[in-house]
Design a protein around this motif. Structure first.
Motif, short mmCIF file in Angstrom:
data_model
loop_
_atom_site.label_atom_id
_atom_site.label_comp_id
_atom_site.label_asym_id
_atom_site.label_seq_id
_atom_site.Cartn_x
_atom_site.Cartn_y
_atom_site.Cartn_z
N LEU A 186 -6.87 -3.27 -3.92
CA LEU A 186 -5.99 -2.24 -3.36
C LEU A 186 -5.71 -1.15 -4.39
O LEU A 186 -5.81 0.05 -4.09
CB LEU A 186 -4.68 -2.88 -2.89
N VAL B 49 -6.86 2.77 -3.92
CA VAL B 49 -5.84 3.82 -3.81
C VAL B 49 -5.90 4.77 -5.00
O VAL B 49 -5.87 6.00 -4.83
CB VAL B 49 -4.43 3.20 -3.68
N ARG C 241 0.80 -1.22 0.00
CA ARG C 241 0.00 0.00 0.00
C ARG C 241 0.84 1.28 0.00
O ARG C 241 0.58 2.19 -0.82
CB ARG C 241 -0.98 0.00 1.18
N GLU D 48 0.48 4.05 -2.97
CA GLU D 48 0.06 5.43 -2.67
C GLU D 48 1.11 6.43 -3.14
O GLU D 48 0.77 7.47 -3.73
CB GLU D 48 -0.17 5.57 -1.16
#
Length: 405
Positions: A362, A366, A116, A120
């Motif tokens: 994910l 994001v 993550r 990001e």
């Protein structure tokens, strides 16, 4: 054709109007009957399953083989060299079970959660590059390069090779109309690239998925039953690379477009601290990147939706039609990010459920969250009718998504 089948639809419903908006065609087919025999653009005759209950059952039906050796020859499709063809999308148990067990841990919650921060950061870096311009193509500038970064990090692809990698995958997604052999050449380049990358990782392993797969291939020198063959290793790397890239590009692009076309839904998700999990599931339901699941071949004569299908015939299960079946979903044509009942089939069902599902979720969460928060005045720069779509019934993806902010 017997049972509940209605009058035959057009010999091939996949025309230019279909590419721009396939959902009226899906709805008409679904209403007309649960299963239709249609001809694909490449000339393959297939049985198309359209209704939710039948699609869900077919996805988990182990009488329906993914192994092309069980085809009666009516399926043309596209072919890959043996070093890339020995992947999960061409396998049944026990080989499928063996290889999936080896790869599933790499896509487990802990490893994906660890990605993550990098996802990001990569998303913000890409948005930084266009922020000052006031406009962007969110496919070329964002939805395309972000998954390349993520998959390259996952596999341990060197930075210097990533631009070429994205170029090759783009050609595979949409070969130039004036160069019909371009796709085949790119596939060979990808095979050569992956073989060389595997050799590099053998000499100098890293903390990446490909190094872990090589260890699984090489550790059992006695040739144990769980050991990957060299072709299986290369094919698995290819599948992670291509499927992870293609599906994520389309998910991000069509997800952003869906929200832009439904401002009230965009406002609802923008008000949350991050894109809610329910909104992720609704976007997955509303615009699946692969409208039809990978072809299947019955090992014996089967009956689906009251329709007799002979052994070896090619079957396509229409996930996109199933996801908008009014017998399963209330007001299925509406995008509702607060929908409480997901149950979509975008990521599959049964033993072939997408092994990369946690990563897909994910990236979608994001990516879309980053865009809508970075650009509160985000709007489409063109009329939706003027958007260009990739010309394929197998995928649902934008060529570009021009926006202003």
């Amino acid at each position: 054709m017997t049972g509940q089948a209605a009058a035959a639809p057009p010999s091939s419903p996949f025309d230019a109007a279909f590419v721009a908006d396939p959902y009226p065609t899906y709805a008409a087919l679904r209403e007309a009957g649960p299963v239709h025999q249609v001809t694909l653009p490449d000339g393959s005759a297939v049985w198309l399953v359209t209704r939710y209950a039948d699609v869900r059952a077919a996805l988990a039906d182990q009488r329906l083989s993914l192994d092309k050796a069980n085809s009666d020859g009516s399926w043309r499709g596209f072919s890959l060299p043996p070093a890339l063809d020995a992947n999960l999308l061409n396998m049944d148990p026990p080989n499928h079970t063996r290889i999936r067990r080896l790869i599933a841990q790499a896509f487990g919650p802990q490893r994906i959660a660890g990605l993550r921060p990098r996802v990001e950061a990569a998303a913000q870096e890409l948005l930084d590059r266009v922020a000052a311009h006031g406009h962007a193509d969110l496919v070329a500038d964002f939805a395309g390069p972000l998954p390349v970064t993520v998959i390259s990090d996952l596999l341990g692809v060197p930075e210097a090779d990533r631009a070429a990698l994205r170029g090759w995958t783009d050609v595979m997604l949409s070969p130039p109309a004036d160069d019909p052999r371009a796709g085949a050449r790119v596939i060979m380049r990808l095979q050569e690239f992956l073989v060389a990358l595997i050799a590099d990782k053998r000499r100098q392993p890293g903390d990446d998925l490909l190094s872990a797969m090589i260890a699984a291939r090489d550790t059992e020198a006695d040739g144990g039953t769980d050991r990957l063959s060299e072709d299986e290793l290369t094919s698995l790397a290819f599948l992670v690379l291509f499927a992870g890239y293609e599906n994520s590009v389309h998910l991000i692009g069509t997800g952003l477009l869906a929200l832009l076309r439904h401002p009230e839904q965009l406002d609802a998700v923008r008000a949350a601290p991050e894109l809610p999990a329910g909104a992720v599931e609704e976007l997955l339901r509303y615009e699946p990147p692969a409208p039809v699941a990978f072809r299947r071949f019955p090992l014996t004569d089967v009956t689906i939706g009251g329709v007799h299908i002979p052994a070896g015939a090619a079957i396509l299960v229409n996930v996109a039609a199933a996801n908008r079946d009014p017998l399963r979903f209330d007001q299925p044509e509406l995008l509702d990010v607060n929908r409480s009942d997901s149950g979509h089939l975008t990521l599959g069902h049964g033993i072939h459920y997408c092994v990369g599902a946690p990563l897909a979720r994910l990236e979608l969460q994001v990516a879309i969250g980053a865009v809508i928060r970075r650009f509160p005045k985000l709007t489409l720069a063109v009329d939706p009718a003027d958007l260009s779509w990739r010309p394929s019934f197998r995928t649902r993806g934008l060529r570009s998504l021009p926006v202003t902010f």
